[in-house]
Design a protein around this motif. Structure first.
Motif, short mmCIF file in Angstrom:
data_model
loop_
_atom_site.label_atom_id
_atom_site.label_comp_id
_atom_site.label_asym_id
_atom_site.label_seq_id
_atom_site.Cartn_x
_atom_site.Cartn_y
_atom_site.Cartn_z
N ALA A 58 28.85 26.44 -20.30
CA ALA A 58 27.71 27.10 -20.95
C ALA A 58 27.62 26.69 -22.42
CB ALA A 58 27.83 28.61 -20.83
N GLY A 59 28.77 26.55 -23.08
CA GLY A 59 28.77 26.09 -24.47
C GLY A 59 28.27 24.68 -24.61
N ASP A 60 28.54 23.82 -23.61
CA ASP A 60 28.04 22.45 -23.63
C ASP A 60 26.54 22.38 -23.38
OD1 ASP A 60 30.55 21.40 -24.11
OD2 ASP A 60 31.01 21.06 -22.01
N ALA A 61 25.97 23.43 -22.78
CA ALA A 61 24.55 23.43 -22.43
C ALA A 61 23.70 24.23 -23.42
CB ALA A 61 24.36 23.98 -21.01
N PHE A 62 24.10 25.47 -23.71
CA PHE A 62 23.27 26.38 -24.51
C PHE A 62 23.65 26.41 -25.99
CE2 PHE A 62 23.50 28.25 -20.18
CZ PHE A 62 22.18 28.01 -19.82
N GLY A 63 24.77 25.78 -26.34
CA GLY A 63 25.19 25.78 -27.74
C GLY A 63 26.49 26.53 -27.93
N ARG A 64 27.25 26.12 -28.94
CA ARG A 64 28.56 26.75 -29.19
C ARG A 64 28.40 28.16 -29.77
NH1 ARG A 64 30.58 22.59 -26.29
NH2 ARG A 64 30.41 20.60 -27.37
N ARG A 65 27.47 28.32 -30.69
CA ARG A 65 27.38 29.58 -31.43
C ARG A 65 27.06 30.78 -30.54
NH1 ARG A 65 26.09 32.25 -36.23
NH2 ARG A 65 24.40 33.76 -35.98
N PRO A 66 25.99 30.79 -29.74
CA PRO A 66 25.69 31.99 -28.95
C PRO A 66 26.77 32.32 -27.93
CG PRO A 66 24.26 30.18 -28.31
CD PRO A 66 24.97 29.74 -29.54
N VAL A 67 27.38 31.30 -27.33
CA VAL A 67 28.42 31.55 -26.33
C VAL A 67 29.68 32.08 -27.00
CG1 VAL A 67 29.83 30.50 -24.52
CG2 VAL A 67 27.45 29.79 -24.82
N PHE B 90 22.97 23.23 -17.46
CA PHE B 90 24.14 24.08 -17.31
C PHE B 90 24.80 23.76 -15.97
CE2 PHE B 90 25.67 28.52 -16.06
CZ PHE B 90 26.92 28.30 -16.61
N LYS B 91 26.03 23.26 -16.04
CA LYS B 91 26.77 22.88 -14.84
C LYS B 91 28.10 23.63 -14.81
CE LYS B 91 24.77 18.22 -14.90
NZ LYS B 91 25.08 16.77 -14.98
N PRO B 92 28.13 24.83 -14.23
CA PRO B 92 29.37 25.61 -14.22
C PRO B 92 30.49 24.95 -13.43
CG PRO B 92 27.69 26.63 -12.84
CD PRO B 92 27.01 25.53 -13.59
N TRP B 93 30.14 23.99 -12.59
CA TRP B 93 31.16 23.29 -11.80
C TRP B 93 31.67 22.03 -12.50
CZ3 TRP B 93 25.98 23.83 -10.74
CH2 TRP B 93 25.20 22.69 -10.89
#
Length: 560
Positions: free
Chosen positions: A148-157, A318-321
């Protein structure tokens, strides 16, 4: 008319002089680059130029490659990151403080386990089960949050994980003693919120640090990861002995709030797919309060230029796998499995160390906590020094080749550069671990295992080495790479933590860690295979990426 013609002629002459001056400056910069690259062959320079041009054409970003210091090799001298050195240290330090919650929470209440068991009217085995379950969730949840951090950004996660962690600590501190199931649930939620912070923080380091400086920044970041397991028992023993077991979790609440406030106010977004080198305005969700104020002005300026943030940055899928898929890469799988064997042995020693001090030396909880300090000091020194040494090795190889491992992947001996220091770490770790175990079994003076515990900490530098190599292979997936490593090492750690006391009771501490050390040595070939075949596997991935890119371009060109 004559005066106007003269003015235009003078203006044109001035422009020519400015152009000539600019060309001279660019020529001087080019000469300086050639001197710094130690007379690199023209073919290599041409290759680097083609790589930079391809990157610009493929991504739509400004050229973010680099050769020397913090600047790229292009004539535009575009920095790899707009963050200054001081800002980088601030970002990494704040990330390291956030990452400390995962390891410190694993065993912070280990010294208070007998007290908690008595308070809940249950057995110590059931309370120990919460430690094992914590490790299991510590292995699994970063795979989702890291991606999720790689997709939506480091800060919000990062902020979301800290909020979940803080609320779980409040719930644990308020947990009634007739609800053991709630204690277990809160520990699982605590692991789910705290454990992904390591993966996200490592991704931050990959965003802002160039390959030749990742060692020092990741060494600083790993201070929290390695010192946490040693600091946890100390704090747990002090709070449990003086204020009771609930004070442990109230301390974590306060500590988390102290880190969360500056993170919300000043921690910038660093994900390169969103903000590039840091100069692209981040999406609203990823803005600090100050960035939110600046965003209006930046958007207006970009609109005047005919640009939009969406045209410069793009959100990855977003690739959780992704973490599980990375484990299918042979070099990562072998290196991470090999490293995780030693991590599991180290964690087993930290777990059983407190009970051995209690049974063999009869010391109090506070003394037990103090005995963990040398390990934490050794871990801190090892992480910091290892990072600096790895940077020296990398710069030396970069100077020999004339560029980094991305520009000259065939000539750059990446595996040799990154693995060169590993034998020293492993030798120190094995010898000091077995020495500590045998000294406690032989009832040596308590100063002997304490001193050896310092050298055990020195041997943990392999964690920094392994992480840096993984980021080098998949720099754009720093969170997923670290989550993959975390998945394997925590899974093996859960196995050793749940079995080490049984093995010690059956065989004794000395023979127990002779057995664990032998298992680690049996896994030695796992590190030798990537050392030999790593360059070939990296080349195959590059060729596969080129084929996929060509197919995508062909499909786009065939569309009407």
């Amino acid at each position: 008319m004559a005066e106007q013609a003269a003015d235009e002629e003078g203006l044109e002459r001035s422009r020519s002089q400015v152009d000539r001056a600019r060309l001279e400056v660019e020529q001087n910069e080019s000469d300086l680059d050639q001197q710094q690259s130690s007379q690199v062959p023209l073919s290599r320079l041409a290759t680097a130029t083609r790589v930079q041009s391809t990157n610009r054409a493929a991504s739509g970003f400004p050229n973010l490659n680099h050769v020397q210091t913090n600047m790229t090799s292009g004539s535009t001298a575009k920095p790899y990151s707009v963050f200054t050195d001081g800002q980088k240290w601030f970002i990494v330090s704040l990330s390291a403080l956030g990452a400390v919650f995962s390891p410190i929470s694993t065993n912070i209440y280990v010294p208070a386990i007998p007290t908690i068991a008595a308070a809940f009217g249950t057995t110590t085995e059931k309370i120990n089960l919460s430690v094992t379950m914590y490790l299991i969730f510590q292995a699994l949840t970063p795979s989702i949050w890291g991606s999720a951090g790689d997709a939506f950004g480091r800060r919000p996660v990062f902020i979301a994980c800290l909020l979940v962690y803080l609320l779980s600590c409040v719930g644990t501190a308020l947990c009634p003693t007739n609800a053991y199931w709630l204690l277990m649930l809160m520990r699982l939620v605590q692991a789910s919120g705290g454990s992904p912070l390591i993966a996200i923080g490592t991704g931050v380091v990959a965003d802002i640090a160039m390959p030749q400086e990742r060692g020092r920044f990741l060494g600083l970041f790993n201070l929290g990861i390695t010192v946490g397991p040693a600091l946890g028992p100390l704090l747990g023993g002090v709070f449990s002995y003086t204020l009771g077991w609930r004070s442990i979790f109230w301390f974590l609440v306060i500590f988390c709030a102290v880190v969360l406030v500056p993170l919300v106010l000043a921690f910038p977004e660093t994900l390169r797919t969103l903000v590039g080198d840091g100069s692209i305005p981040p999406p609203l969700l990823n803005c600090t309060p100050a960035a939110l104020i600046r965003r209006k002005k930046q958007m207006r300026e970009m609109q005047e230029k005919g640009e939009t943030p969406e045209a410069l940055g793009h959100r990855a899928k977003f690739k959780p796998w992704a973490s599980f898929l990375l484990f299918l890469q042979p070099d990562l799988a072998m290196l991470f499995t090999w490293s995780s064997l030693y991590y599991a042995m180290w964690y087993a020693l930290l777990t059983v160390f407190s009970s051995l001090l209690k049974t063999e030396y009869g010391v109090s909880e506070i003394v037990i906590g103090l005995c963990y300090i040398p390990n934490g000091v050794g871990c801190g020194i090892s992480g910091f020094v290892t990072g600096r040494i790895m940077d020296v090795f990398y710069r030396r190889e970069k100077k020999r080749v004339g560029g980094d491992h991305r520009h000259f992947p065939d000539e750059f001996r990446l595996e040799r550069v990154r693995f060169l220091i590993l034998p020293f770490h492993i030798g120190i770790l094995l010898i000091s671990t077995m020495g500590l175990a045998w000294s406690m079994q032989a009832h040596a003076h308590i100063s002997v295992p304490i001193i050896l515990n310092f050298f055990v900490g020195l041997g943990t530098g392999f964690l920094t080495t392994t992480t840096i190599y993984g980021i080098d292979l998949f720099a754009g997936q720093g969170g997923a790479v670290t989550a993959t490593y975390n998945l394997i090492r925590c899974a093996l750690g859960a196995v050793t933590v749940s079995t080490v006391q049984l093995v010690v009771d059956r065989m004794g501490a000395g023979w127990c860690f002779v057995l664990f050390s032998g298992i680690c040595l049996v896994g030695t070939p796992l590190i030798l295979i990537p050392l030999k075949y790593g360059p070939r596997w990296r080349q195959q991935r590059r060729e596969k990426a080129k084929r996929i890119e060509a197919e995508v371009k062909e499909k786009e060109s065939s569309k009407p």
